[in-house]
Enzyme design. Structure first.
Site, PDB file in Angstrom:
ATOM      1  N   CYS A 194       0.807  -1.232   0.000  1.00 46.76           N
ATOM      2  CA  CYS A 194       0.000   0.000   0.000  1.00 46.76           C
ATOM      3  C   CYS A 194       0.836   1.276   0.000  1.00 46.76           C
ATOM      4  O   CYS A 194       0.319   2.348  -0.316  1.00 46.76           O
ATOM      5  CB  CYS A 194      -0.944  -0.007   1.205  1.00 46.76           C
ATOM      6  SG  CYS A 194      -1.969  -1.481   1.288  1.00 46.76           S
ATOM      7  N   ASN A 223     -10.234  -0.285  -0.795  1.00 52.22           N
ATOM      8  CA  ASN A 223      -8.783  -0.291  -0.642  1.00 52.22           C
ATOM      9  C   ASN A 223      -8.179  -0.886  -1.904  1.00 52.22           C
ATOM     10  O   ASN A 223      -8.286  -2.085  -2.151  1.00 52.22           O
ATOM     11  CB  ASN A 223      -8.405  -1.118   0.593  1.00 52.22           C
ATOM     12  CG  ASN A 223      -6.911  -1.164   0.842  1.00 52.22           C
ATOM     13  OD1 ASN A 223      -6.104  -0.845  -0.032  1.00 52.22           O
ATOM     14  ND2 ASN A 223      -6.520  -1.582   2.035  1.00 52.22           N
ATOM     15  N   HIS A 241      -3.076   6.813   2.190  1.00 54.38           N
ATOM     16  CA  HIS A 241      -3.500   5.518   1.651  1.00 54.38           C
ATOM     17  C   HIS A 241      -4.952   5.284   2.040  1.00 54.38           C
ATOM     18  O   HIS A 241      -5.346   5.428   3.200  1.00 54.38           O
ATOM     19  CB  HIS A 241      -2.626   4.397   2.201  1.00 54.38           C
ATOM     20  CG  HIS A 241      -3.198   3.045   1.968  1.00 54.38           C
ATOM     21  ND1 HIS A 241      -3.655   2.635   0.736  1.00 54.38           N
ATOM     22  CD2 HIS A 241      -3.420   1.997   2.805  1.00 54.38           C
ATOM     23  CE1 HIS A 241      -4.123   1.403   0.823  1.00 54.38           C
ATOM     24  NE2 HIS A 241      -4.000   0.996   2.070  1.00 54.38           N
TER      25      HIS A 241
END
EC number: 2.3.1.180
Length: 312
Positions: free
Chosen positions: A113, A268, A238
């Site tokens: 990420c 995500n 993120h």
């Protein structure tokens, strides 16, 4: 040249949208349960005929067009991804081939990420050192391919997509110094392991680490750029979970900044999340050319990387 800057950005998401109601038909969950815990409403899911390099190439092509450049202008391609199934050719080479970039250095960067902000820093360093003139930096992941769709703790989180930036030399540096690092002893908290590979995480450990340890680190990234957090026009963290994004943004102290909340509509998307959210802010005009924006990635390994950039 004294530094580098982001000349343009672009993003791409698959057409298929998976809602919380759709997920409730697959696992024991509900729209209310998902929204209350992670803040996500929808996510985009790529089909079996939409590989990661295709998502990446679409986003990269948009960034190139926005910069007014051709594939021949690029001499470095960096793709941040953790969902490359094949080891060779790598994603960067596949993206270069799709776009017709003639002879670039082509490398993948797997920091999960935090991959895009690591790749952006690497491109900045290469341009500053004179080993690259213009770089194409892409974050792209197909998280749906590494997800156990019978597991409600992870399946409600993920989405697919890509975001890209063109980085070029500039007399006025537009990419600030990176602050990066990791906590290797906690690397097990976010995993993509096994055969077939599957995404798993220790949600509470990640939440505590992100909301308690990272605010100080993110403020230090601002200090390296010579800015106070209240001078930021935008904050793109993120896009992991709205319950992480909102307290982390508040603790950074960027009281005048637009905070990206693309996780609500995209889920995500791992390495794609920061360039995807950043590109959308630019496209909607929520941040303006020259505005200082903090990009801050965190997650797998547990790794982090952040820098202040000027909006293209």
């Amino acid at each position: 040249m004294n530094g580098s800057r982001i000349a343009a950005v672009g993003h791409y998401q698959p057409a298929k949208v998976l809602t919380n109601e759709d997920l409730a038909g697959l696992v024991d969950t509900s729209d209310e349960w998902i929204r209350s815990r992670v803040g996500i409403r929808t996510r985009h899911i790529a089909g079996p005929d939409e590989p990661v390099d295709e998502l990446a190439a679409y986003a990269a092509a948009k960034a190139l067009a926005a910069a007014g450049l051709t594939p021949g202008d690029i001499d470095l391609v960096l793709v941040a991804t953790s969902t490359a199934i094949d080891r060779s050719p790598n994603m960067a080479a596949r993206v270069a081939a799709r776009l017709g970039i003639p002879s670039p250095a082509a490398m993948d960067i797997n920091v999960v990420c935090a991959g895009f902000t690591h790749a952006l820093a690497t491109a900045d360093h290469a341009v500053r050192a004179g080993s690259a003139t213009r770089a194409l930096v892409v974050g792209a992941d197909k998280m749906s391919e590494v997800t156990d769709w019978s597991d409600r703790t992870t399946s409600v989180l993920v989405g697919d997509g890509a975001g890209a930036a063109v980085v070029e030399a500039s007399q006025d540096p537009g990419i600030g110094p990176v602050l990066w690092g990791s906590v290797p002893e906690m690397g097990h908290a976010v995993r993509i392991e096994g055969t077939p590979p599957r995404f798993a995480q220790e949600g509470q450990s990640v939440y505590r680490w992100a909301t308690t340890r990272l605010p100080v680190i993110a403020r230090q990234a601002c200090e390296r750029a010579g800015l106070a957090p209240e001078e930021l026009a935008g904050v793109v963290l993120h896009q992991a979970n709205l319950r992480i994004i909102e307290p982390l943004a508040a603790k950074i102290g960027a009281v005048n900044a637009v905070v990206a909340r693309d996780v609500v509509d995209s889920g995500n998307t791992s390495a794609a999340s920061i360039p995807l959210a950043f590109s959308k802010l630019v496209e909607r005009g929520e941040i303006s050319t020259g505005d200082p924006v903090l990009l801050f990635g965190f997650g797998g390994n547990l790794s982090y990387a952040g820098q202040v950039v000027h909006c293209p």
